[in-house]
Design a protein around this motif. Structure first.
Motif, PDB file in Angstrom:
ATOM      1  N   HIS A  69      13.308   1.205   2.545  1.00 12.58           N
ATOM      2  CA  HIS A  69      12.835   1.536   1.205  1.00 12.58           C
ATOM      3  C   HIS A  69      13.928   2.318   0.489  1.00 12.58           C
ATOM      4  O   HIS A  69      13.844   3.545   0.361  1.00 12.58           O
ATOM      5  CB  HIS A  69      11.573   2.391   1.281  1.00 12.58           C
ATOM      6  CG  HIS A  69      10.349   1.665   1.711  1.00 12.58           C
ATOM      7  ND1 HIS A  69      10.022   1.466   3.032  1.00 12.58           N
ATOM      8  CD2 HIS A  69       9.359   1.064   0.991  1.00 12.58           C
ATOM      9  CE1 HIS A  69       8.866   0.799   3.098  1.00 12.58           C
ATOM     10  NE2 HIS A  69       8.462   0.539   1.885  1.00 12.58           N
ATOM     11  N   HIS A 143       5.139   7.233   3.307  1.00 13.71           N
ATOM     12  CA  HIS A 143       5.030   5.790   3.095  1.00 13.71           C
ATOM     13  C   HIS A 143       5.499   4.950   4.293  1.00 13.71           C
ATOM     14  O   HIS A 143       4.755   4.790   5.251  1.00 13.71           O
ATOM     15  CB  HIS A 143       5.764   5.398   1.797  1.00 13.71           C
ATOM     16  CG  HIS A 143       5.532   3.981   1.390  1.00 13.71           C
ATOM     17  ND1 HIS A 143       4.313   3.526   0.978  1.00 13.71           N
ATOM     18  CD2 HIS A 143       6.376   2.901   1.354  1.00 13.71           C
ATOM     19  CE1 HIS A 143       4.388   2.226   0.696  1.00 13.71           C
ATOM     20  NE2 HIS A 143       5.634   1.819   0.923  1.00 13.71           N
ATOM     21  N   GLU A 201       2.525   0.631  -3.824  1.00 10.39           N
ATOM     22  CA  GLU A 201       2.267  -0.499  -2.926  1.00 10.39           C
ATOM     23  C   GLU A 201       1.250   0.019  -1.906  1.00 10.39           C
ATOM     24  O   GLU A 201       1.596   0.839  -1.054  1.00 10.39           O
ATOM     25  CB  GLU A 201       3.593  -0.882  -2.260  1.00 10.39           C
ATOM     26  CG  GLU A 201       3.494  -1.958  -1.211  1.00 10.39           C
ATOM     27  CD  GLU A 201       4.719  -1.916  -0.312  1.00 10.39           C
ATOM     28  OE1 GLU A 201       5.552  -2.811  -0.415  1.00 10.39           O
ATOM     29  OE2 GLU A 201       4.836  -0.955   0.490  1.00 10.39           O
ATOM     30  N   TYR A 203      -1.069   0.527   1.064  1.00 17.06           N
ATOM     31  CA  TYR A 203      -1.178   0.160   2.474  1.00 17.06           C
ATOM     32  C   TYR A 203      -2.643  -0.008   2.892  1.00 17.06           C
ATOM     33  O   TYR A 203      -3.515   0.759   2.474  1.00 17.06           O
ATOM     34  CB  TYR A 203      -0.573   1.267   3.350  1.00 17.06           C
ATOM     35  CG  TYR A 203       0.930   1.226   3.517  1.00 17.06           C
ATOM     36  CD1 TYR A 203       1.725   0.397   2.729  1.00 17.06           C
ATOM     37  CD2 TYR A 203       1.544   2.014   4.479  1.00 17.06           C
ATOM     38  CE1 TYR A 203       3.105   0.377   2.903  1.00 17.06           C
ATOM     39  CE2 TYR A 203       2.924   1.996   4.661  1.00 17.06           C
ATOM     40  CZ  TYR A 203       3.708   1.176   3.869  1.00 17.06           C
ATOM     41  OH  TYR A 203       5.061   1.152   4.054  1.00 17.06           O
ATOM     42  N   HIS A 268       6.418   4.217  -2.170  1.00 17.98           N
ATOM     43  CA  HIS A 268       7.322   3.064  -2.068  1.00 17.98           C
ATOM     44  C   HIS A 268       8.406   3.110  -3.135  1.00 17.98           C
ATOM     45  O   HIS A 268       9.559   2.790  -2.869  1.00 17.98           O
ATOM     46  CB  HIS A 268       6.544   1.754  -2.210  1.00 17.98           C
ATOM     47  CG  HIS A 268       7.423   0.540  -2.125  1.00 17.98           C
ATOM     48  ND1 HIS A 268       7.545  -0.213  -0.970  1.00 17.98           N
ATOM     49  CD2 HIS A 268       8.251  -0.044  -3.044  1.00 17.98           C
ATOM     50  CE1 HIS A 268       8.405  -1.200  -1.183  1.00 17.98           C
ATOM     51  NE2 HIS A 268       8.841  -1.120  -2.428  1.00 17.98           N
TER      52      HIS A 268
HETATM   53 ZN    ZN Z   1       6.686  -0.018   0.835  1.00 18.24          ZN
END
Ligand code: ZN
Length: 301
Positions: A69, A143, A201, A203, A268
Motif C-alpha cells: 500500500h 489496514h 477500501e 475489509y 488504504h
Molecule cells: Zn488496501
C-alpha cells in the motif's frame, strides 16, 4: 492479496574498470524467502536523529512481502510524524525487520505496523517482538497489517489481529460508508462521537474477533455495497446487518503487564488522514497504546 514470495530481486551493477573503456556488467541475484537466512544489520536508531527524540517513542514499521500500500504507507507515516510532534512522542520509521531485536526494541514503547504485509519477520524477530510486547508495551496495526498475509505468525494473527481477512469490494474499490462507534467511552474513540462517515477500501473478515478483544467501531453495510464482483473467491462480503456484526476497529490488552494493541481497518488511501476522524483515532491509538492516556486501564475492560 496475491502472494509475491519468494521474491527475486535481480540487480544489475555496472562496474567500470579505470584502466579500460570496457564496461563489465555483473549480475547479482538475491533470493529472499519468508524464512530467509539473509541477515541484515539493524538500522541505526542512535545518532543525531534518534538521539534527540523524547519518550515514549514509536517504531513505525512498513516492510511489505505481499501487497504494498504505497499511498497508505506514506499517508500514515506523515500522519504519525505530525501526531508525534504535536503529542511530544518520538518516532523512527524503517522497513528493515532487523530492528526487531531486544536491544533496539527496548528504545520504543509502541510499534506501528503500518500496512506491513507478508511474512516480514524471521521467527527470532517475532519472538523478540512478543517478548518486548509482554513487558506492557503497545502496538497499532493499520489496514494492510490486518490482511490475510500474516498467518505464518500465529501470535500476531491470532492474539493481536484476531480476525481473518476475506476480501474487499472492487467495483467500486473505494466507497463512502457509515461507521458506528460501538464503544464511545473508550480512549481510542475519544472525540469521535457516535458515528462518522469515511471513504476507504472496506475489509470483510471471516468473523468478528473473539471475546478477548474490545470492539470499538463497526460498519453499517446498508450504506455501501459489500459486494465483490471482480476480486477474490467470494462475491457476498456481508458480515451482518448490524455494525456489531462487522467490526473494523478493535483493541485488546495482553497479559499481566496489560500490553495494549489496536487494529484499524481504515487506511488504504493517502487521503484517509485528510479526514479528522481517522487522524484522531490514530492519535488516540498512539497515546493509548503508549499508556499516555487511561492510566487506570479502563479501556482494557
Ligand atoms: Zn488496501
Amino acid at each position: 492479496m496475491k502472494n509475491l514470495s519468494p521474491l527475486f530481486a535481480v540487480i544489475l551493477v555496472a562496474c567500470s574498470a579505470a584502466s579500460s573503456s570496457d564496461t563489465d556488467l555483473k549480475e547479482i541475484t538475491e533470493t529472499k524467502t519468508p524464512e530467509t537466512t539473509v541477515t541484515y544489520e539493524a538500522p541505526a536508531t542512535t545518532g543525531r536523529y534518534f538521539g534527540y527524540v523524547p519518550t515514549p517513542s514509536i517504531l513505525i514499521f512498513s516492510e511489505t512481502r505481499d501487497w504494498r500500500h504505497e499511498e497508505g504507507i506514506v499517508g500514515a507515516d506523515l500522519a504519525i510524524m505530525k501526531a508525534a510532534k504535536d503529542m511530544g512522542l518520538g518516532y523512527f520509521t524503517t522497513e528493515h525487520s532487523a530492528i526487531f531485536n531486544e536491544k533496539e526494541l527496548a528504545k520504543f514503547d509502541v510499534v506501528v505496523f503500518n500496512n506491513m504485509t507478508g511474512d516480514a519477520l524471521t521467527p527470532a524477530q517475532e519472538v523478540a517482538f512478543e517478548t518486548w510486547l509482554a513487558q506492557g508495551k503497545g502496538a497499532v496495526l493499520i489496514h494492510g497489517a490486518g490482511d490475510a498475509s500474516h498467518k505464518d505468525w500465529d501470535f500476531y494473527h491470532n492474539e493481536i489481529l484476531g480476525a481473518t481477512f476475506v476480501s474487499h469490494p472492487m467495483a467500486p474499490q473505494f466507497q463512502e460508508a457509515r461507521i458506528e462507534v460501538l464503544n464511545t467511552a473508550h480512549p481510542v474513540m475519544a472525540g469521535i462521537g457516535n458515528e462518522f462517515t469515511a471513504i476507504d477500501e472496506w475489509y470483510t473478515f471471516e468473523a468478528p474477533p473473539g471475546d478477548d478483544f474490545i470492539v470499538l467501531a463497526g460498519l453499517d453495510e446498508s450504506t455501501y455495497s459489500p459486494v465483490n464482483t471482480v476480486y477474490g473467491d467470494r462475491s457476498d462480503l456481508r458480515m451482518g446487518p448490524k455494525p456489531e456484526d462487522h467490526p473494523i476497529i478493535w483493541a485488546k490488552c495482553h497479559g499481566e503487564n496489560q500490553a495494549r494493541t489496536v487494529f484499524t481497518a481504515l487506511g488504504h488511501r493517502y487521503e484517509t488522514y485528510e479526514a479528522n476522524e481517522a487522524t484522531q483515532i490514530l492519535r488516540n491509538a498512539l497515546n493509548w497504546t503508549a499508556k499516555k492516556t487511561d492510566a487506570e486501564g479502563q479501556g482494557c475492560r
